[in-house]
Every structure is written in C-alpha cells, then in structure tokens.
Motif scaffolding. Sequence first.
Motif, PDB file in Angstrom:
ATOM      1  N   UNK A  84       0.845  -1.192   0.000  1.00  0.00           N
ATOM      2  CA  UNK A  84       0.000   0.000   0.000  1.00  0.00           C
ATOM      3  C   UNK A  84       0.886   1.251   0.000  1.00  0.00           C
ATOM      4  N   UNK A  85       0.508   2.216  -0.830  1.00  0.00           N
ATOM      5  CA  UNK A  85       1.185   3.504  -0.895  1.00  0.00           C
ATOM      6  C   UNK A  85       0.248   4.542  -0.281  1.00  0.00           C
ATOM      7  N   UNK A  86       0.753   5.275   0.710  1.00  0.00           N
ATOM      8  CA  UNK A  86      -0.078   6.206   1.469  1.00  0.00           C
ATOM      9  C   UNK A  86       0.287   7.642   1.100  1.00  0.00           C
ATOM     10  N   UNK A  87      -0.725   8.401   0.674  1.00  0.00           N
ATOM     11  CA  UNK A  87      -0.509   9.787   0.249  1.00  0.00           C
ATOM     12  C   UNK A  87      -1.236  10.717   1.212  1.00  0.00           C
ATOM     13  N   UNK A  88      -0.485  11.541   1.894  1.00  0.00           N
ATOM     14  CA  UNK A  88      -1.059  12.551   2.788  1.00  0.00           C
ATOM     15  C   UNK A  88      -1.032  13.899   2.072  1.00  0.00           C
ATOM     16  N   UNK A  89      -2.166  14.611   2.081  1.00  0.00           N
ATOM     17  CA  UNK A  89      -2.208  15.910   1.391  1.00  0.00           C
ATOM     18  C   UNK A  89      -2.832  16.981   2.281  1.00  0.00           C
TER      19      UNK A  89
END
Length: 512
Positions: free
Chosen positions: A1-6
């Motif tokens: 899983x790749x986690x993107x925080x924005x």
Amino acid sequence: MIIICHHNNKVESIIAYESSAYLDVCNESIAQNIVRLARLFPDDLLFWYHKDCQEDINWEALPELFNHKKILLSYGGTTNYIPSEIGYVDESLFVNPDKESVYPTWQMSSLVGGIYGGTLNALEADKLIDTNFDYFLCSLAKIGMPHGLLCYNEPQLLKKITNRSSGEAGIYSLFKFVKEHYRARWILLLFVNLLIYERRFPVLACLYTVFFKRKKPDVKQLDKIQMELKTKSRVSHSLDVIIPTIGRKVFLYDVLKDLSKQTIIPKKVIIVEQNPLEGSTSELDYLEKESWPFQIRHLFTHRTGACNARNQALQHVEQEWVFFADDDIRFEKDFLETAFKQIGKTGNSAFTICCLRKGDKPVSANIFQWTTFGSGCSIVKREAITDLRFDDRYEHGFGEDADFGMQLRNKGCDILYLPSPELLHLKAPVGGFRTEVMLEWNNDRIKPKPSPTVMLFKLRYNTKEQLRSYKTTLFLKFYKHQEHKHPVKYCNNFKKSWERSIYWANILRAGK
C-alpha cells in the motif's frame, strides 16, 4: 500500500506502508502525483487522506474494504463535491449518497479514499487529470462506473462519522463537469432549469464550457482486471425461489421444468397464485400430479397484485439465497450454477441478472452497479431482505421494484448487474400486470401526469433538483404528442396534471 497525505491541495508525504519508506513527492498536483504512483506501483493500493483525518483512519478495516482490485472507495464527510444542482441533469440514484452507510455513487472525495494503481492505469487516468483532486476523483468514478468499476461512499474508512468536508464545486466547475461527462444538450437544460427554478442567469459559466469537450478515455483495459476476492469464502448454494403468477398456467409449468433440470436444484419453490374471481380455485393441477425435485409451497389468493404476492412468499423463505423469478422466463440447466459462480467473485449480496426478450441486446458485458432492481430476475441473500417488504402503495402501478432496490441500498446493500447467465423473458400476453384494476385516480377529471406511483417514488428518493428536472423533461417530452399545440394552454394543462399527480402521491405517501 502507498499512502498519500495531502493538505492545502498539495501532497505533503508519500509512504510505502510495508517498508515505512518515504517516497519522493513531485511538485505537481495531487492527481498528477497519484497517476505517477500508479505507473510505478500498479499492484499496490493507493490510499490518500487529508492531513486532518490522520488520527481517525480505520487502518484495520482497509484489507477487508479493498477486497478486490476493481473498486474505488472514498468518504467525504457531510457534503458532496459536485453540488446538488447536478440533479438538474442527472436523475440517477448515484447523485446523492447516504453519508452514513456504504452507498454506490460517483461522488468521490479527497478527504479519504483509495484505488489500486493498475485500476487507475486501466482508466487512462492521465487523461482525466485536474488541478482539483475532488474533481479528478469524481471524473474517475463517473467514467468508470458504467464499465464495471465499483464506486462507494464508505464511512468505515474512518473510525467515526466526521463533520469535515473537502468543499464544494462552484458554478463554473459544475458546468465544466456537465460538459465533460454528459451530452452537450444537458448544458442547455442545466442553464434553463437554473433560470426557471432558481432565477439564476449563469451565462458566463455556460459560455465557459466552450473551452472543454467530453472526456472519453479508452477504458477497455479495465475489462482485463478480474473481480476476484482476496479473501474468498464458500458461497452457499441453498436457494428458495418465489414466483407470483396469475393466468399463466402453461408458462409457469415451463419455469418449473427449467428449475427441475438445474445442476443446482432449489430447496423450495414458493408459488403465489392469484385469481380475483370469487369461488375460483387453483388451476395448477400439475403441482400435485407430477413429481418435483424440490419442495413446492403453493399459496392461493383472490387478492391480485405483485407486491402482496411477493410479500406473502417472502414469509416462507428459509434458505440463504432467494431467487425472485417471473412466471414467463426460460433459462438453461446451468443457470443457477453459473449465477453462483459469478456471485462468488464479488462478495455482494444482491444481483439483478440479464433478462432479455428475444432479439434484445445485452445492456453490458460487465458486472456493474445497477440503477434499479429486477423483481422477476434477481438473486438476493436472505439476510439482506429479512426486514424488507414490497411497498403495497405501488400495487398495480409502477415503481415497486425500484423502491425495493432503494430499500436494499439504504441498508448498505448494493445491487450488481450480472451479464451472465441470461434469462429469456417471453413477455406472456396474460398475467397479473394485465388484470384490469380501477385505481382511485382513474376517474379523476384531471388526469395526473406522471402516474402517482411514479411521483411517489420520486418524492421519496429524488432530490429537489432531480424532481424539477424531471418536470422539465416531461413537459418537453409530451408537448409533441398533444393535439392542441398552443403553448400557454398546454402549459396550464400540464401544470394541473402535475399538481394532481403530487396530490395523489401525497395521499399514497400518507397511507403508511
């Protein structure tokens, strides 16, 4: 899983979950970063969230929620990004999701959500990139849903329901979205409806659309992504069949014969025979004279109506699955076996099966989210309908099957369309829906338009804007069929018919 925080419409961090390694963040929009990651990690789940939601993410639930690769989930708090005015051009049930339960919709959110990289690539997401991440996600879902991408509002992505919101599109973005995802004529209809019902004159927003064209990415690669569950469980084949019937002795016999030849035999067939004639008795003598490989529960009633008949039958259902069948369909001997194989791929609980008349073309070759419910061609898990009933306010009218479908969705149970196996619908010339019944409004001096049962459904489930749009399109549709073309006279008559429809629909509504 790749986690993107924005945060503030920019990516703050990207983390590879398994290794806890930080990945490079490009000085691009969130959508561009997501598309780039999809190319690099096609087999991984790309999971995004707004920085303010970090403490509330339900990490433990993610493996179960993203149980196959043909899925897009998000949760957007209390509001939808595309505003309610979209109802002026889109009358579908996907426009206004129930925010407190899992619900099929293309209204996606940047607040929290996820999609697999390979699925994003198959949708040619690079052609849908927008500087606004919410717009990009809604575009992705709107284009993907008809082709088999399962899209849901999913509150379980967070540990608790939140009042946070990712914002709402303005009038320019609304017109742009309509231009890029609907036929061009809907731009004019949106403008007209806003002018008529809201006294707004968004001429600049309308003209703004000349800079855009409809988005039509090639999504054929999506067909190659199999809807295979990661955690599989054996699907029980125990099934009861319910069949309401009236005046179709020969056709019903053929249905029973088809059921008796199945490679998976039903446990019980529940037949509700209707005959309004006082003193009449059953004509289905073959139920007793012939031997059947399943139990037959035969109910006889003088009261006609498919709602009542199906509700009676539902009281006798015992097995794990229920096949809602018409009394004038035909099917191959492996129909149930093939259906259960398809059901096992999805993990879903409600399915409407492709049912065609001779010469008809299939709606789609893909499993996708269905907009209604086929009360004569569906298989549903019994636990999903334990407390549901067909609403008898629709009896002898239109809308009882669509209403039943909405009851299912509001419980968090989506309805999927199965393109195979197929049912042949004979459209027999006699039967329950062709019994002459006098409804209260039949003798009304002013004929209600639309039918009060149709209006009842729309009052219960459509947004204010959707109901207004339906009124406009109905007005335009019936004008060309009028004998008297005088526009003022037609307008007055239509208004009276519409008001009578609402009057009778409200009487029906108050009846329960």
